[in-house]
Design an enzyme around this catalytic site. Structure first.
Site, PDB file in Angstrom:
ATOM      1  N   GLU A  47      15.471  -8.484  -5.560  1.00  0.00           N
ATOM      2  CA  GLU A  47      14.419  -7.557  -5.159  1.00  0.00           C
ATOM      3  C   GLU A  47      15.006  -6.256  -4.621  1.00  0.00           C
ATOM      4  O   GLU A  47      14.461  -5.180  -4.858  1.00  0.00           O
ATOM      5  CB  GLU A  47      13.534  -8.187  -4.084  1.00  0.00           C
ATOM      6  CG  GLU A  47      12.701  -9.353  -4.563  1.00  0.00           C
ATOM      7  CD  GLU A  47      11.851  -9.933  -3.463  1.00  0.00           C
ATOM      8  OE1 GLU A  47      10.622  -9.789  -3.549  1.00  0.00           O
ATOM      9  OE2 GLU A  47      12.418 -10.518  -2.509  1.00  0.00           O
ATOM     10  N   TYR A  56      -5.360  14.831   1.467  1.00  0.00           N
ATOM     11  CA  TYR A  56      -5.059  13.567   0.794  1.00  0.00           C
ATOM     12  C   TYR A  56      -3.665  13.605   0.177  1.00  0.00           C
ATOM     13  O   TYR A  56      -2.926  12.629   0.222  1.00  0.00           O
ATOM     14  CB  TYR A  56      -6.066  13.253  -0.311  1.00  0.00           C
ATOM     15  CG  TYR A  56      -7.520  13.405   0.050  1.00  0.00           C
ATOM     16  CD1 TYR A  56      -7.978  13.275   1.363  1.00  0.00           C
ATOM     17  CD2 TYR A  56      -8.454  13.679  -0.929  1.00  0.00           C
ATOM     18  CE1 TYR A  56      -9.322  13.404   1.669  1.00  0.00           C
ATOM     19  CE2 TYR A  56      -9.800  13.804  -0.631  1.00  0.00           C
ATOM     20  CZ  TYR A  56     -10.226  13.681   0.669  1.00  0.00           C
ATOM     21  OH  TYR A  56     -11.558  13.805   0.966  1.00  0.00           O
ATOM     22  N   GLU A  72       5.399  -6.538   6.007  1.00  0.00           N
ATOM     23  CA  GLU A  72       4.849  -6.167   7.300  1.00  0.00           C
ATOM     24  C   GLU A  72       5.564  -4.938   7.861  1.00  0.00           C
ATOM     25  O   GLU A  72       4.928  -4.030   8.406  1.00  0.00           O
ATOM     26  CB  GLU A  72       4.966  -7.335   8.289  1.00  0.00           C
ATOM     27  CG  GLU A  72       4.095  -8.527   7.950  1.00  0.00           C
ATOM     28  CD  GLU A  72       4.705  -9.521   6.959  1.00  0.00           C
ATOM     29  OE1 GLU A  72       4.190 -10.641   6.875  1.00  0.00           O
ATOM     30  OE2 GLU A  72       5.688  -9.186   6.251  1.00  0.00           O
ATOM     31  N   LYS A 128       1.889  -6.767  -3.330  1.00  0.00           N
ATOM     32  CA  LYS A 128       3.155  -7.070  -3.996  1.00  0.00           C
ATOM     33  C   LYS A 128       2.835  -8.004  -5.174  1.00  0.00           C
ATOM     34  O   LYS A 128       2.999  -9.225  -5.088  1.00  0.00           O
ATOM     35  CB  LYS A 128       4.130  -7.721  -3.012  1.00  0.00           C
ATOM     36  CG  LYS A 128       5.541  -7.892  -3.549  1.00  0.00           C
ATOM     37  CD  LYS A 128       6.459  -8.425  -2.447  1.00  0.00           C
ATOM     38  CE  LYS A 128       7.879  -8.589  -2.949  1.00  0.00           C
ATOM     39  NZ  LYS A 128       8.767  -9.079  -1.893  1.00  0.00           N
TER      40      LYS A 128
END
Length: 122
Positions: free
Chosen positions: A22, A54, A74, A100
């Protein structure tokens, strides 16, 4: 306050995760943002200066999300929330959702992620 700016489906390639592959290859993440802000002034004046850009929010979120390789979603979501609250004083609270979709889980699933809410401390 019930005014909300929302930005959904921001796709970012990053190298977050616990597994070695990853952090080497990376993967696609999707971020949704809900920003609480008083929009009463901009709803009357029609001026960008009276609201939150934005485009600038997306740039800030993207930079914070890609700034480091985090092990946990997190932490990555927290970095986004912290960066946006620091950069945009008009935002009183933020809800960050990080999806994810290709998490290394030995199961068939539609989505996985975290959702956190942060409120500006006075």
């Amino acid at each position: 306050m019930s005014d909300t700016i929302f930005i959904t489906g921001v796709v970012i390639h990053a190298r977050h995760g616990v597994m070695e592959h990853e952090t080497e290859v990376g993967q696609r993440f999707v971020i949704d943002l809900e920003l609480s802000a008083d929009l009463s002034e901009s709803s009357r004046t029609d001026r960008l200066a009276d609201t939150v850009s934005y485009s600038n929010v997306v740039a800030t979120a993207t930079a914070a999300f890609k700034n480091a390789n985090y092990k946990l979603l997190e932490r990555a979501a927290g970095a986004v929330a912290d960066a946006i609250l620091a950069a945009f004083p008009k935002i009183s609270a933020i809800k960050v959702t990080v999806h994810k979709p290709h998490a290394p889980i030995a199961a068939i699933f539609d989505d996985v992620g975290v959702m956190l809410t942060r409120i500006r401390q006075p």
